[in-house]
Design an enzyme around this catalytic site. Structure first.
Site, PDB file in Angstrom:
ATOM      1  N   PRO A   2       0.904  -1.068   0.124  1.00 38.47           N
ATOM      2  CA  PRO A   2      -0.066  -0.286   0.058  1.00 38.47           C
ATOM      3  C   PRO A   2       0.745   1.329  -0.199  1.00 38.47           C
ATOM      4  O   PRO A   2       1.954   1.393   0.532  1.00 38.47           O
ATOM      5  CB  PRO A   2      -0.812  -0.027   1.254  1.00 38.47           C
ATOM      6  N   GLU A   3       0.202   2.280  -0.715  1.00 38.13           N
ATOM      7  CA  GLU A   3       1.065   3.527  -0.925  1.00 38.13           C
ATOM      8  C   GLU A   3       0.559   4.663   0.031  1.00 38.13           C
ATOM      9  O   GLU A   3      -0.672   4.067   0.630  1.00 38.13           O
ATOM     10  CB  GLU A   3       1.108   4.150  -2.107  1.00 38.13           C
TER      11      GLU A   3
END
Ligand SMILES: [Zn+2]
Length: 258
Positions: A2-3
């Site tokens: 995830p960013e």
């Protein structure tokens, strides 16, 4: 992985579902915090800081990190969970919502007074109200020998970029991921990082190409062997890092990125 934009969106969803409510049940399924019980406490807010998620409950913070496969889901009471119960690492329940953190890479609980100190090592948050581009530039430039892709992904320089953005930003700036940070103009790079992640902050599907069609949203990330969308050259792939522990996948166009 995830960013920062994913974590930002999760925090907003959780905040909308939980903030202001009294907790009816918590279940922290990691040994060090298994006895923590926050029932009866009020959820003040849920916020992101880079890729970290902070649930502020009573005088306590439930700090989680999604790492590779983690996610937070909000369910209605009694609703069937969208992932198997054995993957749950943290559960926060109120009368109207059941928030479940699945496969979280990090779960810890600490006093609210410690929050600032605990996260002090993080660089400026790209999606934070207090985003400080000059400070991010200063931190990147303080280690000029580090490959630029490593510097961008280092959360101590600036917080929020994962490997997707790191690779895409290098392409957009025409820079090889292996280029030493000191040979790169950090100001426009950091400025672009901020603009691209903010443009995606509220989007369902992340895009760096500006095209929102399946398979066309990214320039180079995970596209080894495929033609560059700009020049047609085959995208190359390699591993990059200061040491074996932090090796990360890199993709680049050998023609567009020099
Ligand atoms: Zn190209």
């Amino acid at each position: 992985m995830p960013e920062g934009d994913t974590v930002y969106q999760s925090a907003h969803r959780l905040d909308a579902a939980l903030a202001g409510q009294l907790v009816s049940r918590t279940d922290i399924r990691v040994p060090a915090f298994a006895t923590v019980d926050l029932s009866g406490e009020r959820v003040h807010s849920v916020a992101s800081r880079g890729k970290h998620l902070l649930m502020r409950i009573g005088d306590t913070v439930l700090h989680t990190h999604l790492k590779m496969e983690g996610e937070w889901r909000v369910h209605r009471p009694g609703e069937r969970w969208r992932r198997p119960a054995w993957q749950a690492r943290a559960i926060v329940e109120t009368p109207t919502a059941v928030a479940v953190g699945f496969d979280l890479g990090l779960v810890e609980v600490f006093p609210a007074a410690e929050e600032a100190d605990r996260l002090a090592y993080l660089g400026p948050d790209l999606l934070g109200a207090d985003w400080d581009a000059l400070e991010a530039v200063r931190r990147i430039e303080s280690a000029p020998e580090v490959p630029v892709a490593v510097a961008l992904g280092d959360q101590r320089n600036l917080a929020g970029l994962g490997n997707v953005y790191v690779n895409e930003l290098c392409f957009l700036r025409g820079i090889r991921p292996t280029t030493p940070a000191g040979e790169v103009e950090a100001v426009p790079l950091v400025d672009l990082a901020s603009r691209v992640i903010r443009a995606n902050r509220d989007r369902i599907s992340r895009t760096t190409t500006g095209v929102d069609r399946r398979g066309e949203r990214l320039w180079v990330y995970s596209r080894a062997g495929q033609p560059c969308r700009r020049c047609g050259t085959r995208i190359e792939h390699g591993l990059l890092g200061r040491n074996d522990v932090e090796l990360r996948d890199s993709w680049w166009c050998p023609n567009c990125q020099r």
